[in-house]
Scaffold this active site. Sequence first.
Site, PDB file in Angstrom:
ATOM      1  N   ASP A   1      21.091  46.260-124.807  1.00  0.00           N
ATOM      2  CA  ASP A   1      21.147  47.720-124.832  1.00  0.00           C
ATOM      3  C   ASP A   1      22.214  48.183-123.860  1.00  0.00           C
ATOM      4  O   ASP A   1      22.419  47.575-122.800  1.00  0.00           O
ATOM      5  CB  ASP A   1      19.800  48.351-124.466  1.00  0.00           C
ATOM      6  CG  ASP A   1      19.683  49.777-124.999  1.00  0.00           C
ATOM      7  OD1 ASP A   1      19.197  49.947-126.132  1.00  0.00           O
ATOM      8  OD2 ASP A   1      20.103  50.718-124.295  1.00  0.00           O
TER       9      ASP A   1
ATOM     10  N   CYS B   1      20.525  47.042-130.353  1.00  0.00           N
ATOM     11  CA  CYS B   1      20.211  48.344-129.731  1.00  0.00           C
ATOM     12  C   CYS B   1      18.716  48.330-129.457  1.00  0.00           C
ATOM     13  O   CYS B   1      17.946  49.027-130.123  1.00  0.00           O
ATOM     14  CB  CYS B   1      20.614  49.499-130.645  1.00  0.00           C
ATOM     15  SG  CYS B   1      22.330  49.458-131.204  1.00  0.00           S
ATOM     16  N   ALA B   2      18.309  47.520-128.482  1.00  0.00           N
ATOM     17  CA  ALA B   2      16.932  47.049-128.422  1.00  0.00           C
ATOM     18  C   ALA B   2      15.914  48.036-127.860  1.00  0.00           C
ATOM     19  O   ALA B   2      14.739  47.985-128.225  1.00  0.00           O
ATOM     20  CB  ALA B   2      16.874  45.760-127.593  1.00  0.00           C
ATOM     21  N   ALA B   3      16.319  48.905-126.951  1.00  0.00           N
ATOM     22  CA  ALA B   3      15.340  49.769-126.297  1.00  0.00           C
ATOM     23  C   ALA B   3      14.661  50.693-127.322  1.00  0.00           C
ATOM     24  O   ALA B   3      15.315  51.157-128.258  1.00  0.00           O
ATOM     25  CB  ALA B   3      16.023  50.593-125.212  1.00  0.00           C
ATOM     26  N   PRO B   4      13.349  50.923-127.149  1.00  0.00           N
ATOM     27  CA  PRO B   4      12.467  50.503-126.058  1.00  0.00           C
ATOM     28  C   PRO B   4      11.835  49.128-126.229  1.00  0.00           C
ATOM     29  O   PRO B   4      10.985  48.740-125.433  1.00  0.00           O
ATOM     30  CB  PRO B   4      11.391  51.588-126.062  1.00  0.00           C
ATOM     31  CG  PRO B   4      11.278  51.978-127.489  1.00  0.00           C
ATOM     32  CD  PRO B   4      12.673  51.895-128.049  1.00  0.00           C
ATOM     33  N   GLY B   5      12.198  48.383-127.260  1.00  0.00           N
ATOM     34  CA  GLY B   5      11.774  46.995-127.340  1.00  0.00           C
ATOM     35  C   GLY B   5      10.753  46.671-128.402  1.00  0.00           C
ATOM     36  O   GLY B   5      10.355  45.505-128.536  1.00  0.00           O
ATOM     37  N   GLY B   6      10.313  47.639-129.182  1.00  0.00           N
ATOM     38  CA  GLY B   6       9.262  47.381-130.153  1.00  0.00           C
ATOM     39  C   GLY B   6       9.637  46.377-131.221  1.00  0.00           C
ATOM     40  O   GLY B   6       8.835  45.527-131.607  1.00  0.00           O
TER      41      GLY B   6
ATOM     42  N   CYS C   1      16.587  55.729-138.250  1.00  0.00           N
ATOM     43  CA  CYS C   1      15.459  56.638-138.493  1.00  0.00           C
ATOM     44  C   CYS C   1      16.000  57.993-138.960  1.00  0.00           C
ATOM     45  O   CYS C   1      15.530  59.050-138.547  1.00  0.00           O
ATOM     46  CB  CYS C   1      14.579  56.779-137.254  1.00  0.00           C
ATOM     47  SG  CYS C   1      15.430  57.325-135.756  1.00  0.00           S
TER      48      CYS C   1
ATOM     49  N   ASP D   1      27.510  46.904-123.854  1.00  0.00           N
ATOM     50  CA  ASP D   1      27.877  47.690-125.019  1.00  0.00           C
ATOM     51  C   ASP D   1      27.976  46.761-126.222  1.00  0.00           C
ATOM     52  O   ASP D   1      28.868  45.910-126.298  1.00  0.00           O
ATOM     53  CB  ASP D   1      29.217  48.384-124.762  1.00  0.00           C
ATOM     54  CG  ASP D   1      29.664  49.262-125.919  1.00  0.00           C
ATOM     55  OD1 ASP D   1      28.962  49.307-126.951  1.00  0.00           O
ATOM     56  OD2 ASP D   1      30.734  49.894-125.788  1.00  0.00           O
TER      57      ASP D   1
END
Length: 434
Positions: free
Chosen positions: A276, A253-258, A376, A304
């Site tokens: 993503d 679930c990579a976005a936004p990539g940090g 989070c 997905d």
Amino acid sequence: MAAPRPTGAAPRAAAARVLDAVLHRGRSLKAELSTALPALPDARDRALAEAICFAALRGLARYDAALAAWLAKPLGRRDADLRALLIVGFAQLDPMRLPAHAAVAATVEAARALGRHHQAGLVNALLRRALRDGLPEGDARIAWPAWLRTRIEADWGEDADAVFVESAREPPLWLRVNPRQVTRDAYRARLAEAGIDAEIDDMLPDALRLPESIAVAALPGFADGAVSVQDAAAQRVADAFALTSGARVLDACAAPGGKTAHLLERDASLRMTALDVDARRLDRVRDTLARLQLGADAQLLAADAAAPDAWWDGAPFDAVLIDAPCSATGIVRRQPDVLLHRRESDLAALLALQARLLDALWPTLASGGVLVYTTCSVLAAENAAQVDAFLARTTDAHAEALPETFGRQAGAGRQRLPGERGHDGFFYARLRKR
């Protein structure tokens, strides 16, 4: 000759319009700011409007308490923008503590800019009362929906009040230094040359902490990829892995990539796949990697994650990261509109999605590989209970202990609550495949 018009009305009016949309029309703060800020030509006005919006939402319960106490009758629906503007005014006086005369004068002028000429006197009177009498302290719990407040109190007992209080405070600004370009000490020296103080946290090898937020454009080397903005809790995710050189890694679930970027900054040999479900959000990953000069080091897929038959080539991953979609209850101080938009019905859908991601991605992991599950969130249902349920139904999975530096024990994982060591609220679990 007419007296000169007070300056600064434009950012106040812009902030009031954004808050009106967020408070009264269910709009996203991020989406509204993305439209409103570019319309302000001065970067200082953009920064001010954004800061006001965040301060206003963090202190919303206090400001509404002041309006309830000081107005003879509640504001009606037709006065929604007036309510938003008054909250804008209160936020400038406390906690932002802007120069009082200028803040009051500019907010009164913003009332006129919003077409509220006949109520400019009311705005002036209420803001001056706030200066004279002070704003009520308020109860940080009131800002939370009752259903969510009840869950946090049940999960955290005597620590629940700290969650509510810390979530209403402005967080520090955490930076992640890119070790491919510069050492942390060298970058700290660059900040000092620019007049920016930064603190080191020995627990976080790539992090610097700034006591106050500044625009990213003011950070030396930001545009060239020397540094990124990323909270300390999110930086700890990279430490939850123990990757070998050349490992094949999936950020599901990579976005936004940090987090993808952080792993690649540490080890250029990783064979990274960033996935993503939203192709538009994947563009942000692409932009992040390009700025950090890491664009050639990762494969990006819009798909997905919970349906690997559609995208997985069958070659197992040595490591998988599931930074799962969640309630975001650990980052309310950074996304204060979460408390306005989150519904109890959302939680059931999120819990089902988290379980589906764990079950679907576990088969893509190599024997002996590690899966790191993070959120989070501060809700036990999304964290300890979610992982415990997965372990109970997955015979070849076992949890590996993370050190105390990741937070307090929470089931098979570790939980950091908002504000602890200056971090956001975050959950971590490391699962090994037998």
